[in-house]
Design a protein around this motif. Structure first.
Motif, short mmCIF file in Angstrom:
data_model
loop_
_atom_site.label_atom_id
_atom_site.label_comp_id
_atom_site.label_asym_id
_atom_site.label_seq_id
_atom_site.Cartn_x
_atom_site.Cartn_y
_atom_site.Cartn_z
N TRP A 135 119.81 81.75 6.05
CA TRP A 135 120.35 83.03 5.59
C TRP A 135 121.21 83.72 6.65
CZ3 TRP A 135 120.77 85.71 1.16
CH2 TRP A 135 121.06 87.06 1.26
N ASP A 136 120.70 83.69 7.87
CA ASP A 136 121.40 84.46 8.90
C ASP A 136 122.75 83.89 9.27
OD1 ASP A 136 119.40 86.25 8.93
OD2 ASP A 136 118.28 85.25 10.54
N ASN A 137 122.95 82.64 8.93
CA ASN A 137 124.24 82.05 9.27
C ASN A 137 125.27 82.22 8.16
OD1 ASN A 137 123.44 81.21 11.80
ND2 ASN A 137 122.36 79.46 10.90
N LEU A 138 124.86 82.85 7.11
CA LEU A 138 125.85 83.11 6.05
C LEU A 138 126.64 84.36 6.42
CD1 LEU A 138 123.76 82.51 2.83
CD2 LEU A 138 125.28 80.93 4.02
N SER A 139 127.85 84.43 5.90
CA SER A 139 128.62 85.63 6.17
C SER A 139 128.05 86.77 5.35
CB SER A 139 130.08 85.41 5.79
OG SER A 139 130.19 85.42 4.39
N ARG A 140 128.43 87.96 5.76
CA ARG A 140 127.85 89.11 5.09
C ARG A 140 128.24 89.16 3.62
NH1 ARG A 140 127.85 94.58 8.26
NH2 ARG A 140 128.05 96.03 6.53
N GLN A 141 129.49 88.78 3.34
CA GLN A 141 129.86 88.90 1.92
C GLN A 141 129.15 87.85 1.09
OE1 GLN A 141 132.09 87.46 3.92
NE2 GLN A 141 132.73 85.61 2.85
N GLU A 142 128.82 86.73 1.72
CA GLU A 142 128.03 85.74 0.99
C GLU A 142 126.64 86.27 0.71
OE1 GLU A 142 129.88 81.49 2.51
OE2 GLU A 142 128.63 82.66 3.87
N GLN A 143 126.07 86.89 1.73
CA GLN A 143 124.73 87.44 1.57
C GLN A 143 124.72 88.48 0.45
OE1 GLN A 143 124.04 88.91 5.49
NE2 GLN A 143 123.17 86.98 6.23
N ASP A 144 125.74 89.31 0.48
CA ASP A 144 125.79 90.37 -0.53
C ASP A 144 125.97 89.79 -1.93
OD1 ASP A 144 125.38 92.38 1.20
OD2 ASP A 144 127.50 92.87 1.50
N GLU A 145 126.82 88.80 -1.99
CA GLU A 145 127.05 88.22 -3.30
C GLU A 145 125.77 87.59 -3.82
OE1 GLU A 145 130.03 85.21 -5.69
OE2 GLU A 145 130.35 85.52 -3.56
N ILE A 146 125.07 86.93 -2.92
CA ILE A 146 123.82 86.29 -3.34
C ILE A 146 122.83 87.35 -3.83
CG2 ILE A 146 121.82 84.99 -2.52
CD1 ILE A 146 123.81 83.58 -0.58
N THR A 147 122.72 88.43 -3.06
CA THR A 147 121.78 89.48 -3.45
C THR A 147 122.09 89.99 -4.85
OG1 THR A 147 121.79 90.11 -1.15
CG2 THR A 147 120.74 91.63 -2.67
N LEU A 148 123.37 90.23 -5.09
CA LEU A 148 123.75 90.77 -6.39
C LEU A 148 123.51 89.76 -7.51
CD1 LEU A 148 126.89 92.68 -5.25
CD2 LEU A 148 124.95 93.69 -6.40
N LYS A 149 123.87 88.54 -7.23
CA LYS A 149 123.70 87.53 -8.29
C LYS A 149 122.23 87.27 -8.56
CE LYS A 149 128.19 85.62 -8.40
NZ LYS A 149 129.20 84.70 -7.91
N ARG A 150 121.43 87.33 -7.49
CA ARG A 150 120.00 87.18 -7.72
C ARG A 150 119.50 88.27 -8.66
NH1 ARG A 150 118.00 86.32 -1.53
NH2 ARG A 150 118.30 84.06 -1.40
N GLU A 151 120.01 89.44 -8.44
CA GLU A 151 119.55 90.55 -9.29
C GLU A 151 119.88 90.27 -10.75
OE1 GLU A 151 121.59 94.23 -8.88
OE2 GLU A 151 120.38 95.11 -10.47
N VAL A 152 121.12 89.84 -10.96
CA VAL A 152 121.55 89.59 -12.34
C VAL A 152 120.68 88.51 -12.97
CG1 VAL A 152 123.41 88.65 -13.74
CG2 VAL A 152 123.92 90.35 -11.98
N ARG A 176 114.66 91.68 4.01
CA ARG A 176 114.19 92.83 4.79
C ARG A 176 114.78 92.80 6.18
NH1 ARG A 176 107.87 93.82 3.27
NH2 ARG A 176 108.27 93.93 1.04
N GLU A 177 114.71 91.64 6.80
CA GLU A 177 115.26 91.51 8.14
C GLU A 177 116.72 91.90 8.16
OE1 GLU A 177 114.74 87.63 9.93
OE2 GLU A 177 112.60 87.84 9.43
N LEU A 178 117.39 91.36 7.17
CA LEU A 178 118.82 91.62 7.09
C LEU A 178 119.09 93.12 7.06
CD1 LEU A 178 121.80 90.71 6.27
CD2 LEU A 178 121.02 91.15 3.96
N LEU A 179 118.33 93.80 6.24
CA LEU A 179 118.56 95.22 6.11
C LEU A 179 118.28 95.94 7.42
CD1 LEU A 179 117.25 95.88 2.56
CD2 LEU A 179 119.53 96.41 3.41
N LYS A 180 117.23 95.50 8.10
CA LYS A 180 116.90 96.14 9.37
C LYS A 180 118.04 95.97 10.37
CE LYS A 180 111.93 95.78 9.32
NZ LYS A 180 110.84 94.98 9.81
N THR A 181 118.46 94.74 10.53
CA THR A 181 119.50 94.51 11.54
C THR A 181 120.77 95.23 11.14
OG1 THR A 181 119.99 92.48 10.41
CG2 THR A 181 118.70 92.30 12.44
N ARG A 182 121.05 95.23 9.86
CA ARG A 182 122.30 95.85 9.46
C ARG A 182 122.30 97.34 9.75
NH1 ARG A 182 124.26 94.79 3.64
NH2 ARG A 182 124.09 92.68 4.39
N SER A 183 121.20 97.98 9.41
CA SER A 183 121.20 99.42 9.64
C SER A 183 121.27 99.69 11.13
CB SER A 183 119.97 100.05 9.02
OG SER A 183 118.85 99.73 9.80
#
Ligand code: ADP
Ligand code: MG
Length: 854
Positions: free
Chosen positions: A59-76, A109-116
């Motif tokens: 996960w951490d080696n993905l770019s941020r836009q990939e991560q975001d896209e995944i998060t959104l698509k997972r939701e859908v 969760r980790e992602l959110l922590k580091t990002r903030s």
């Protein structure tokens, strides 16, 4: 494979946040068309590939836009799977157990922590930012972390097909290292995805960070204990959006069997808040959460359990169901505005609450009137929600300003050039015309200044602003820019706009005002009350310390302004309300419970008007015509016009035309893009003699072109307005059919040859409906026909075709003229006029008011 390995780097069509919104809705929708199902299938497939990336690269080696896209698509996909499960399917396209949902969640969760954490280093530490950071931090690290992520994702069970992953790995390649051109597109995509993620997060964060949230349980307990309660709180504390949701969450709707209603004095507030709440609840607007405003019902009977509506609409529901049996709770919001409909509603509710013990009433108000409401309801408890508010510096002008619009514009640029960003400006103006002209001036000046100043974003908001343009005021201001919101007093308390640091307040408001003695209603620009200007100033202190620039003097504030606004019931024509009450069987108007009682002369005048219209008989009882007028969802005068057009000996046969004109008159302020000279020039119409006929011709010309959009563009007519007109027209027509008027009209048409004198018949119908709106030509121009006072000199508004006809084509003005509206700006103007060429028409239609003429 079909879906393309490099979909992430697809430079041409990044998935926009709207796409995601649409997908989210689709995913939830119970039944999908094949095409819609395909869309979801594509997302599912794409996500399979993306999840393969997660496993392969970590996960951490993905770019941020990939991560975001995944998060959104997972939701859908999650939403979609949930729905299928509800419907009894066992998941969709996916096997079980390939990826452990919990692990994914932890990563997130980790992602959110580091990002903030990163963000915090980057931002400038303004007070506002610090506060926001704190909120974000709390949200991320607090025990309730789960609430800030997408709905339902704690049980995220997305799994993918291992085969896809293996296939995918063979197609590994350069797709993850995009070229420079694609990089631009990527940044764009990234920022969009970021916005979307932020939007989702902020919705959930906002809900919990609102002041009312801390009092949720106390509020619900209080509602349980008391049938009636008054809630007081700062604007923006969450009363309107949250309280009704709490009631729903607490089970008052009995699983959707009953409804919770929240009334608003303004249409814009009702629609905007309903949209927001539907968003917060993750449902489609018009389904579980809806709104109802005049001519527009966005609810689904049997499904909608939370309904935002104008106070006028609830009043109409009282007519149909005087016990409001469908409702479990009513929230009368913005009660301090004291609109006519709100006041009457409170009276009616006071009447029914004693025998509807299970109906809860919440009255929400700004601080100023709370005690008055409490006293009216036998000492009902007042619940105070303490808000947060930063100090606001008040600046006054040293001399009175002659032209407050110019002064406001100057002040905008003064602020813009001297104060740092971020810090948006809110300017209070009195109406659409002022707002449009101010917007134009600001844009022109900004254009001249060019890059000498930072970019300005102008966002207007007023009652008639088309809905799709309203959201601009809520959009976050881009970095380095400043937003200038030009608003009517709708932004005083009903709408909360975030990010405002500066308020410019000329101190005026447009008010409908009725003088019983002359029987005239007019829209007047008057000074606000002290309570109003204080509310307005408060709008600058929501996000941080603010400044308010008052374009009047301190002396004026203390010596000239009224302490409180005058309730509408004390300053308007009561005919419509009196008729409504009488149709509900309330005869004793004098003893009807009201917070402020209108004067006896005003009441008598209303009764007299209704008698003249034929809605009441000489004994003061409501007539059949009176009931018909009440059944139309518009002012009784218009009802009379339509009734006359269908039935009167000298008029009948023109019902369709009358209905069209009445529908157009409801939207006149926004039919034409520019002035009506354009309409003439662009050749919609040959020669018309009145505004009414112009409206009729415009509508019919559009109808003949199959209601086409391009016709509107070509003729500088607003397409959206015309769609609304068409909708209003359809509703009025259905009403005519129900009341039997359509059939009567039909009979008149069948009787003879093609109908003669259509225009004369229409003019007569309007005379019958608006006996009080007739002006007579005298030595100094037109005068209204107030019988006691001798009338007022009035001018035809220059935008009227009648003005052009009399002035430019030097036709002889007719002795009498009918107008629809009287507006006081620099002069007293009549708008929407129709000349009355024969005096005896007045006698024909109004024999008791006009003697037989020549
Ligand atoms: P109140 O009724 O107490 O004045 P609201 O419930 O209207 O407060 O607003 C609560 C919060 O919701 C505000 O901070 C506002 O920013 C946010 N909000 C309300 N409506 C919208 C909207 N249409 N778009 C974005 N945010 C909104
Ligand atoms: Mg509110």
């Amino acid at each position: 494979n079909d879906y393309g390995v490099d979909r992430i780097t697809d430079a041409k069509e990044p998935t926009s946040s709207q796409d995601f919104d649409e997908l989210r809705l689709l995913a939830r929708h119970e039944y999908l068309t094949q095409r819609e199902e395909q869309k979801i299938a594509v997302v599912v497939k794409e996500l399979e590939y993306l999840e393969a990336d997660v496993v392969k690269y970590g996960w951490d080696n993905l770019s941020r836009q990939e991560q975001d896209e995944i998060t959104l698509k997972r939701e859908v996909v999650k939403l979609f799977n949930d729905k299928l499960k509800r419907q009894g399917h066992n998941g969709f396209l996916m096997g079980d157990g390939a990826v452990e949902g919990k692990a994914l969640l932890d990563k997130k969760r980790e992602l959110l922590k580091t990002r903030s954490g990163k963000d915090r280093v980057q931002v400038e530490k303004s007070a506002q930012k610090q506060w926001e950071d704190k909120q974000l931090n709390n949200a991320v690290q607090g025990s309730d972390y789960d609430t800030i992520k997408v709905e339902g994702s704690e049980e995220y069970e997305f799994v993918f097909d291992e085969q896809a992953f293996i296939e995918f790995s063979t197609e590994d390649g350069d797709s993850l290292s995009p070229g420079s051109n694609e990089e631009v597109a990527l940044t764009e995509l990234e920022s969009r995805l970021e916005k979307e993620t932020a939007r989702l997060k902020s919705i959930h964060e906002t809900r919990k960070s609102l002041p009312v949230y801390q009092y949720r349980d106390d509020l619900l307990n209080a509602v349980k204990e008391h049938q009636i309660m008054i809630v007081v709180g700062e604007t923006g504390s969450g009363k309107t959006t949250q309280l009704p949701q709490y009631l729903v969450e607490d089970g008052y709707t009995q699983h959707g069997k009953l409804q919770v209603a929240c009334t608003q004095p303004r249409r814009v507030a009702a629609t905007s808040v309903a949209t927001r709440v539907a968003d917060e609840m993750g449902v489609m607007l018009g389904k579980e959460v809806g709104y109802s405003i005049r001519f527009e019902d966005k609810t689904t009977p049997g499904t909608t359990f939370l309904k935002y509506m104008t106070d006028g609409m609830l009043l109409r529901e009282f007519m149909i169901d005087p016990e409001l049996t469908n409702y479990a709770c009513i929230m009368i919001d913005e009660a301090h505005e004291r609109t006519l409909a709100t006041d009457i509603l409170l009276g009616l509710l006071k009447d029914i609450l004693p025998h509807r013990k299970d109906l809860k009433l919440i009255i929400s108000s700004a601080t100023m009137n709370a005690v008055k409401f409490s006293e009216f309801f036998y000492g009902a408890p007042i619940f105070n929600v303490p808000g947060r508010r930063f100090p606001v510096d008040i600046h006054y002008t040293l001399q009175p300003e002659a032209n407050y619009i110019n002064a406001a514009i100057t002040t905008v640029f003064q602020i813009h050039t001297t104060q740092s960003v971020p810090g948006d400006i809110l300017v209070f103006l009195t109406g659409q015309e002022e707002i449009e002209s101010a917007q134009q001036s600001i844009e022109e000046i900004a254009h001249v200044l060019g890059d000498k100043i930072r970019p300005l974003i102008i966002a207007p908001i007023y009652a008639n602003l088309p809905q799709d343009q309203q959201s601009k005021i809520f959009q976050r201001t881009p970095e380095g820019c400043r937003k200038v919101v030009l608003a009517t007093n709708i932004a005083e308390t009903s709408l909360t706009i975030n990010g405002i640091n500066f308020v410019i307040d000329p101190g005026f408001v447009k008010e409908n005002s009725y003088v019983a003695a002359s029987g005239m209603s007019q829209l007047l620009t008057v000074p606000c009350s002290r309570a109003s200007v204080d509310q307005r100033a408060g709008r600058a202190g929501r996000v941080g310390p603010g400044k308010c620039f008052r374009l009047f003097t301190k002396w004026s504030y203390f010596h000239e302004l009224e302490p409180l606004p005058k309730p509408e019931i004390l300053r308007v024509n009561l005919s419509q309300v009196v008729l409504l009450l009488m149709s509900m069987g309330i005869r004793d108007l004098v003893n009807f419970p009201l917070l402020d009682k209108p004067s006896i002369p005003t009441l008598s005048k209303a009764l007299e008007n209704l008698y003249v219209l034929g809605a009441l008989n000489s004994k003061g009882a409501i007539t059949r015509l009176g009931h018909i007028m009440c059944d139309f969802p518009c002012e009784p005068q218009f009802g009379k016009v339509m009734h006359t057009a269908a039935t009167h000996e000298k008029c009948k046969g023109v019902l369709e035309e009358a209905v069209t004109i009445v529908a157009m008159l409801h939207e006149t302020s926004s039919v034409l893009v520019n002035s009506r000279q354009d309409a003439n020039k662009s050749g919609i119409v040959g020669q018309v003699q009145s505004d009414h006929m112009l409206y009729l011709e415009i509508f019919n010309a559009w109808k003949d072109m199959d209601y086409s959009r391009s016709w509107c563009l070509d003729h500088k007519v607003q397409y959206k307005t015309m769609l609304r007109v068409r909708n209003i027209r359809d509703q009025l027509w259905r009403c005519c059919e129900k009341l039997g008027l359509a059939a009567l009209n039909e009979a008149a048409l069948d009787a003879g040859n093609p109908l003669q004198d259509v225009e004369a018949r229409l003019t007569r119908s309007f005379i019958a409906g608006f006996p009080g709106n007739i002006a007579q030509l005298g030595s100094s121009g037109y005068r209204t026909m107030g019988r006691q006072t001798g009338g007022l000199t009035v001018n035809i508004h220059p935008s009227s075709v009648v003005f052009q006809m009399f002035r430019k084509e030097s036709k002889k003005p007719t002795k009498h003229l009918l107008y629809q509206r009287l507006v006081l700006t620099s002069k007293e103007y009549m708008r929407d006029c129709i000349p009355i060429p024969r005096e005896n028409w007045l006698h024909d239609m109004l024999p008791h008011l006009f003697a037989k003429g020549s």
